[in-house]
Write an enzyme that holds these catalytic residues in place. Structure first.
Site, mmCIF file in Angstrom:
data_model
loop_
_atom_site.group_PDB
_atom_site.id
_atom_site.type_symbol
_atom_site.label_atom_id
_atom_site.label_comp_id
_atom_site.label_asym_id
_atom_site.label_seq_id
_atom_site.Cartn_x
_atom_site.Cartn_y
_atom_site.Cartn_z
ATOM 1 N N ASN A 19 0.714 -0.918 0.215
ATOM 2 C CA ASN A 19 -0.259 -0.397 0.224
ATOM 3 C C ASN A 19 0.920 1.417 0.107
ATOM 4 O OD1 ASN A 19 0.614 -1.130 2.620
ATOM 5 N ND2 ASN A 19 -0.797 0.554 3.276
ATOM 6 N N GLU A 76 -0.613 5.203 0.541
ATOM 7 C CA GLU A 76 -0.670 6.510 1.182
ATOM 8 C C GLU A 76 -0.275 7.294 0.374
ATOM 9 O OE1 GLU A 76 -2.442 4.643 5.474
ATOM 10 O OE2 GLU A 76 -0.848 5.938 5.848
ATOM 11 N N GLU A 122 -3.382 -4.608 -3.696
ATOM 12 C CA GLU A 122 -3.655 -5.695 -4.117
ATOM 13 C C GLU A 122 -3.637 -5.205 -5.927
ATOM 14 O OE1 GLU A 122 -6.366 -6.508 -0.062
ATOM 15 O OE2 GLU A 122 -4.800 -4.743 -1.588
ATOM 16 N N CYS A 171 -10.386 -4.990 -0.132
ATOM 17 C CA CYS A 171 -11.083 -4.415 0.165
ATOM 18 C C CYS A 171 -12.457 -5.105 -1.229
ATOM 19 C CB CYS A 171 -11.195 -2.612 0.674
ATOM 20 S SG CYS A 171 -10.590 -2.329 -1.287
#
Length: 135
Positions: free
Chosen positions: A40, A42, A53, A84
């Site tokens: 990830n 941010e 992903e 998610c």
């Protein structure tokens, strides 16, 4: 330990998470066995944050892959994190409902799902085609 889970754990080390401090790594296996990883990334504007992903899928697609059979996801706290909803839909664009999703529970334990279990009614090309035909 599952080698795909290990690759996801390795990927989360590179996560850029100054706001949440919640590291996530993903390892995606293509139909031909090639593995792509992502972490990830941010952004202060949270809607611009990239999920692990998505990063793995984007790298694989950029290299010409369009079929996937397995993905592993791990977080720094080994809490069994699942993709998610947005990531599930992204995966559904390139994988069937049989895609194996392995979630790292820590201490060598995993929980395994299929994409169809996690996203039973995805939006697909056929969904959009049917909607257009109904107009």
């Amino acid at each position: 330990m599952d080698s795909l889970v290990e690759a996801a754990r390795d990927a989360l080390v590179d996560a850029y998470v100054p706001y949440s401090e919640y590291r996530v790594g993903a390892a995606l296996r293509t139909a031909d066995g090639t593995v792509y990883t992502g972490c990830n990334v941010e952004n202060a504007n949270y809607s611009n944050t990239l999920h692990a992903e998505e990063v793995a899928v984007a790298q694989a697609v950029a290299d010409g892959h369009r079929g996937f059979d397995r993905i592993a996801v791990s977080s720094g706290v080994r809490d069994g994190v699942t993709p998610c909803g947005m990531c599930r839909q992204t995966l559904a664009e390139f994988a069937t409902e049989d895609l194996v999703v392995v979630c790292d529970d820590g201490d060598g334990a995993v929980t395994t799902y299929t994409l169809g279990d996690l996203l039973p009614a995805s939006i697909s090309e056929s969904t959009l085609t049917e909607a257009a035909d109904d107009r």
